[in-house]
Design an enzyme around this catalytic site. Structure first.
Site, PDB file in Angstrom:
ATOM      1  N   HIS A 108       1.148  -1.338  -0.524  1.00 17.57           N
ATOM      2  CA  HIS A 108       0.146   0.148   0.424  1.00 17.57           C
ATOM      3  C   HIS A 108       0.955   1.197  -0.077  1.00 17.57           C
ATOM      4  O   HIS A 108       2.049   1.294   0.208  1.00 17.57           O
ATOM      5  CB  HIS A 108      -0.762  -0.064   1.009  1.00 17.57           C
ATOM      6  CG  HIS A 108      -0.489   0.157   2.796  1.00 17.57           C
ATOM      7  ND1 HIS A 108       0.691  -0.892   3.102  1.00 17.57           N
ATOM      8  CD2 HIS A 108      -0.293   1.117   3.300  1.00 17.57           C
ATOM      9  CE1 HIS A 108       0.782  -0.286   4.171  1.00 17.57           C
ATOM     10  NE2 HIS A 108       0.160   0.766   4.533  1.00 17.57           N
TER      11      HIS A 108
ATOM     12  N   HIS B  87       1.151   4.121   2.188  1.00 15.36           N
ATOM     13  CA  HIS B  87       1.450   4.372   3.425  1.00 15.36           C
ATOM     14  C   HIS B  87       3.317   4.748   2.879  1.00 15.36           C
ATOM     15  O   HIS B  87       4.167   4.113   2.417  1.00 15.36           O
ATOM     16  CB  HIS B  87       1.483   4.264   3.968  1.00 15.36           C
ATOM     17  CG  HIS B  87      -0.164   4.091   5.004  1.00 15.36           C
ATOM     18  ND1 HIS B  87      -1.370   4.091   6.103  1.00 15.36           N
ATOM     19  CD2 HIS B  87      -0.985   5.562   4.446  1.00 15.36           C
ATOM     20  CE1 HIS B  87      -1.598   3.866   5.773  1.00 15.36           C
ATOM     21  NE2 HIS B  87      -2.077   5.035   4.625  1.00 15.36           N
TER      22      HIS B  87
ATOM     23  N   ASP C 215       5.824   4.707   5.230  1.00 11.63           N
ATOM     24  CA  ASP C 215       7.316   3.630   5.540  1.00 11.63           C
ATOM     25  C   ASP C 215       6.312   3.159   4.735  1.00 11.63           C
ATOM     26  O   ASP C 215       7.252   1.514   4.818  1.00 11.63           O
ATOM     27  CB  ASP C 215       6.935   3.723   7.156  1.00 11.63           C
ATOM     28  CG  ASP C 215       4.940   2.889   6.969  1.00 11.63           C
ATOM     29  OD1 ASP C 215       4.010   3.396   6.596  1.00 11.63           O
ATOM     30  OD2 ASP C 215       5.139   2.082   7.932  1.00 11.63           O
ATOM     31  N   HIS C 216       6.772   2.192   3.470  1.00 10.63           N
ATOM     32  CA  HIS C 216       6.209   0.870   2.262  1.00 10.63           C
ATOM     33  C   HIS C 216       6.188   1.441   1.489  1.00 10.63           C
ATOM     34  O   HIS C 216       6.089   0.025   0.708  1.00 10.63           O
ATOM     35  CB  HIS C 216       4.166   0.430   3.160  1.00 10.63           C
ATOM     36  CG  HIS C 216       4.375  -0.171   4.258  1.00 10.63           C
ATOM     37  ND1 HIS C 216       4.455  -1.413   4.630  1.00 10.63           N
ATOM     38  CD2 HIS C 216       3.650   0.905   4.934  1.00 10.63           C
ATOM     39  CE1 HIS C 216       3.897  -1.676   6.117  1.00 10.63           C
ATOM     40  NE2 HIS C 216       3.888  -0.479   6.609  1.00 10.63           N
TER      41      HIS C 216
ATOM     42  N   HIS D 180      -7.375  -1.947   5.749  1.00  9.37           N
ATOM     43  CA  HIS D 180      -7.060  -0.527   6.598  1.00  9.37           C
ATOM     44  C   HIS D 180      -7.054   0.305   5.632  1.00  9.37           C
ATOM     45  O   HIS D 180      -7.658   0.391   5.184  1.00  9.37           O
ATOM     46  CB  HIS D 180      -5.405  -1.210   5.863  1.00  9.37           C
ATOM     47  CG  HIS D 180      -4.514  -0.123   6.446  1.00  9.37           C
ATOM     48  ND1 HIS D 180      -3.735  -0.647   7.538  1.00  9.37           N
ATOM     49  CD2 HIS D 180      -3.290   0.607   5.807  1.00  9.37           C
ATOM     50  CE1 HIS D 180      -2.978   0.098   8.469  1.00  9.37           C
ATOM     51  NE2 HIS D 180      -2.450   1.100   6.932  1.00  9.37           N
TER      52      HIS D 180
ATOM     53  N   ASP E 194       0.480  -3.890   6.980  1.00  5.09           N
ATOM     54  CA  ASP E 194      -0.492  -3.344   7.510  1.00  5.09           C
ATOM     55  C   ASP E 194      -2.164  -3.309   7.183  1.00  5.09           C
ATOM     56  O   ASP E 194      -2.654  -3.582   6.364  1.00  5.09           O
ATOM     57  CB  ASP E 194      -0.994  -1.613   6.847  1.00  5.09           C
ATOM     58  CG  ASP E 194       0.636  -1.368   7.403  1.00  5.09           C
ATOM     59  OD1 ASP E 194       1.804  -1.680   7.724  1.00  5.09           O
ATOM     60  OD2 ASP E 194       1.435   0.478   7.271  1.00  5.09           O
TER      61      ASP E 194
ATOM     62  N   HIS F 270       7.876  -4.921  11.056  1.00  3.61           N
ATOM     63  CA  HIS F 270       6.615  -3.093  11.543  1.00  3.61           C
ATOM     64  C   HIS F 270       6.413  -2.608  13.220  1.00  3.61           C
ATOM     65  O   HIS F 270       5.136  -3.021  13.035  1.00  3.61           O
ATOM     66  CB  HIS F 270       5.677  -4.054  10.453  1.00  3.61           C
ATOM     67  CG  HIS F 270       5.057  -2.860  10.231  1.00  3.61           C
ATOM     68  ND1 HIS F 270       4.161  -2.040  11.202  1.00  3.61           N
ATOM     69  CD2 HIS F 270       4.557  -1.493   9.213  1.00  3.61           C
ATOM     70  CE1 HIS F 270       3.614  -1.116  10.245  1.00  3.61           C
ATOM     71  NE2 HIS F 270       4.385  -0.375   9.379  1.00  3.61           N
TER      72      HIS F 270
END
Length: 309
Positions: free
Chosen positions: A63, A65, A67-68, A141, A208, A266
């Site tokens: 996804h 976000h 941090d990914h 999520h 997530d 994570h």
């Protein structure tokens, strides 16, 4: 020689810490090298793994976000800088195509690498690879998110004592395996008579998400499950509110799904001691348990051995 192992590039959620880089996971599976969720710093972390950007064959993003995915610009530009000679497939949620386009062209560079952009647009979508099937499942999520699992087809292993009993040796073994049967001394010997099932290996990657059926579908019989455990059980209500798992939930998923090796990762920056995750997970999962650390390498367990019948 084939190699199947996971290199952990980073283990932090949302914000990196002094000891944890943002997310990043590199799966070497024979001739395929898959990079999952490259967060900031992934390009530098790669330098410590012994695997270069040139080795990459596929990038999978769960996804968009930060941090990914904020490591994508550097990784993509590095592919061109190193003039990677083969196509590199990129999978990501189709609804995030605009984010991917921005990240791909986040700054000026001379693009020479061939990216095969293959978005995921359906729950259960399957991509056929030479090594098996890559399957994506929709997770729970706040934004569109998919987990991935890699499934090797089941096969068989020959039984030397059975081959010997029928006097089958040398090139005849190859013929029997290729054709499925062989006539020996006036008797037809089938492949099933001299072999046993060999279950294929399975790898699952779950980031997530709140707890949902798709988490279990991805984890089912995984030899190695990489799964987020952002929170401890004391923050279970918060985890559910923001679409994340606790270490206890991840461990219960692994136990109920027949997972062999469970890798927790994570972690929220609020936790300084990773042993707390191990202690909580161990209450629910009796198999091999790994609390991920940056730059560690974890082998995919050997294939399960099925009964010869």
């Amino acid at each position: 020689m084939s190699m199947r192992e996971l290199a952990v590039l980073g283990t932090a959620s949302q914000a990196p810490t002094r000891y944890r880089n943002h997310n990043g996971y590199l799966l070497r599976w024979d001739d395929e090298v898959l990079l999952f969720d490259p967060g900031e710093g992934s390009q530098r972390q790669l330098l410590h793994t012994g695997i270069s950007a040139t080795d990459l064959t596929r990038i999978c993003v769960t996804h968009f976000h930060g941090d990914h995915c904020l490591g994508l610009p550097g990784i993509i530009q590095r592919l061109s800088l190193d003039r990677v000679p083969h196509p590199v497939a990129v999978h990501f949620p189709a609804g995030g195509a605009e984010y991917f386009a921005r990240l791909r062209h986040a700054s000026s560079f001379y693009e020479t690498a061939e990216l095969r952009v293959e978005p995921i647009d359906a729950d259960g979508q399957r991509i056929t690879l030479g090594i098996g099937t890559l399957e994506a499942r929709r997770l729970r999520h706040p934004i569109e998110t998919y987990g991935y699992r890699l499934v090797e087809p089941d096969g068989f292993r020959t039984l030397p004592e059975k081959l010997s009993a029928y006097g089958i040796t040398g090139p005849a073994v190859g013929e029997l395996l290729r054709v499925g049967h062989l006539d020996v001394g006036g008797r037809r010997v089938t492949r099933d008579e001299v072999s046993a099932p060999r279950p294929g290996q399975r790898f699952a990657f779950v980031m997530d998400t709140g707890l949902c059926d798709e988490v279990y579908a991805l984890a089912e019989l995984a030899d190695l499950l990489v799964i987020e455990s952002t929170f401890l059980e004391s923050e279970a209500a918060l985890a559910a509110e923001v679409g994340h798992l606790t270490a206890a939930q991840a461990a219960r998923v692994a136990a109920e799904s027949g997972v062999r090796t469970l890798l927790l990762t994570h972690f929220s920056q609020r936790y300084a001691d990773p042993r707390r995750f191990a202690d909580e997970a161990r209450e629910h999962f009796a198999g091999d348990l790994v609390v991920a650390e940056d730059l560690m390498t974890v082998p995919v367990p050997p294939r399960r051995v099925a009964s010869a019948g």
